[in-house]
Design a protein around this motif. Structure first.
Motif, PDB file in Angstrom:
ATOM      1  N   GLU A 163       0.820  -1.203   0.000  1.00  0.00           N
ATOM      2  CA  GLU A 163       0.000   0.000   0.000  1.00  0.00           C
ATOM      3  C   GLU A 163       0.863   1.266   0.000  1.00  0.00           C
ATOM      4  OE1 GLU A 163      -2.433  -0.735   3.374  1.00  0.00           O
ATOM      5  OE2 GLU A 163      -3.661  -2.247   2.333  1.00  0.00           O
ATOM      6  N   ARG A 180       0.856   3.883  -3.080  1.00  0.00           N
ATOM      7  CA  ARG A 180       0.535   5.293  -2.810  1.00  0.00           C
ATOM      8  C   ARG A 180       1.592   6.223  -3.407  1.00  0.00           C
ATOM      9  NH1 ARG A 180       0.134   4.695   2.056  1.00  0.00           N
ATOM     10  NH2 ARG A 180      -2.110   4.318   2.106  1.00  0.00           N
ATOM     11  N   GLU A 215       0.894   8.923  -6.345  1.00  0.00           N
ATOM     12  CA  GLU A 215       1.165  10.344  -6.143  1.00  0.00           C
ATOM     13  C   GLU A 215       2.080  10.886  -7.232  1.00  0.00           C
ATOM     14  OE1 GLU A 215       2.706  10.568  -2.189  1.00  0.00           O
ATOM     15  OE2 GLU A 215       0.717  10.434  -1.236  1.00  0.00           O
TER      16      GLU A 215
END
Length: 299
Positions: A192, A196, A200
């Motif tokens: 995760e 992420r 981003e």
């Protein structure tokens, strides 16, 4: 220890080259339990669908990754061993010891650690080294946090979605059973965190992490990719892009589980299926492994 006494052990899962490999391959995966005829037929069908028996690249993917990795590193004793095929991990360890290696640095192609997955390789290395007095080993348990790992996937995701509008991105990895032995792995947290950062850096607004390729029995880590697809469809996604970043190459769990089964669900929901290219033998990606190995060798 003198660096000349250190050697590299490259560890991979293994892939069948012919239908004759299937029963011993599946028996190894099932810890000695011989597969039923129905199980063999099912896996054969999946391999038939992706052209496994005629595609030399699929059959030799790990070997080609190994050779590319070696080209990115200084010359040193090295060997490749497979968890479920020949040469075995024990045979690879024996080969390194015969080359005069006294300390083995091992790395698994899987970039994220889980005790039930990559931990199985470590146990086999430990058992094999137990047969050689005075030989020690060190296992690189994960290497997803190397900069070139992120560099590869940011570019792969960006190339996949390009300027596509209304795209939902599903980052996926192999699920693991929900049993106590993996509680301390931080497997899901690592995946995760990595997803992420990729999201981003790619400027993604609609994405999730989901889990795939679970066995049909027991309780496994979720949400499943099927659940993620349904949620994306309910949210009105027009394009659904898969990023199987828990894997490192084209193989049955990407070419069938994603490109056949997931695509069928996406198509049935009226959306467009997309998938980021797998690293395979990409030098930028394999530099992540090389960097992790060199850091460990010189530590």
């Amino acid at each position: 220890m003198n660096i000349e006494k250190k050697g590299l052990l490259f560890l991979s899962y293994g892939s069948p080259s012919s239908k004759d490999d299937l029963v011993p391959y599946m028996t190894s995966i099932r810890h000695g339990r011989v597969p039923t005829e129905a199980e063999v037929v099912n896996l054969t069908r999946r391999y038939d669908a992706i052209g496994q028996w005629s595609n030399v690249e699929l059959q030799t993917m790990a070997e080609r990754q190994y050779k590319t990795l070696l080209s990115l590193m200084p010359s040193m004793p090295s060997a490749i061993g497979y968890l479920h095929m020949k040469p075995s991990i024990a045979e690879a360890v024996d080969g390194l010891v015969q080359q005069g290696v006294e300390h083995i640095v091992a790395i698994v192609t899987a970039p994220f650690f889980t005790s039930l997955g990559t931990g199985a390789y470590e146990k086999q290395v430990q058992a094999a080294i137990g047969n050689h007095q005075g030989v020690t080993f060190d296992v690189i348990r994960s290497w997803w946090d190397q900069p070139s790992f992120m560099e590869y996937w940011v570019k792969a995701v960006s190339d996949c979605i390009d300027d596509t509008n209304d795209v939902f991105v599903i980052f996926s990895a192999h699920s693991i059973p929900l049993i106590n032995s993996h509680n301390g792995d931080s497997y899901a947290l690592a995946l995760e965190e990595s997803a992420r950062e990729i999201a981003e850096r790619c400027g993604l607004s609609n994405w999730s992490v989901a889990w795939q390729s679970a066995a049909p029995h027991g309780q496994w880590l979720g949400p499943t990719v099927e659940e993620a697809i349904n949620q994306a469809l309910r949210n009105g996604a027009i394009h659904i892009a898969f990023v199987p970043f828990g894997f490192v190459s084209n193989h049955v769990e990407v070419l069938y589980d994603n490109d056949v089964e997931c695509k069928e669900l996406v198509d049935a929901g009226g959306a467009v299926y997309m998938r980021a290219q797998m690293p395979n033998c990409n030098e930028t990606f394999l530099q992540a492994m090389a960097s992790a190995i060199l850091e460990r060798i010189h530590s």
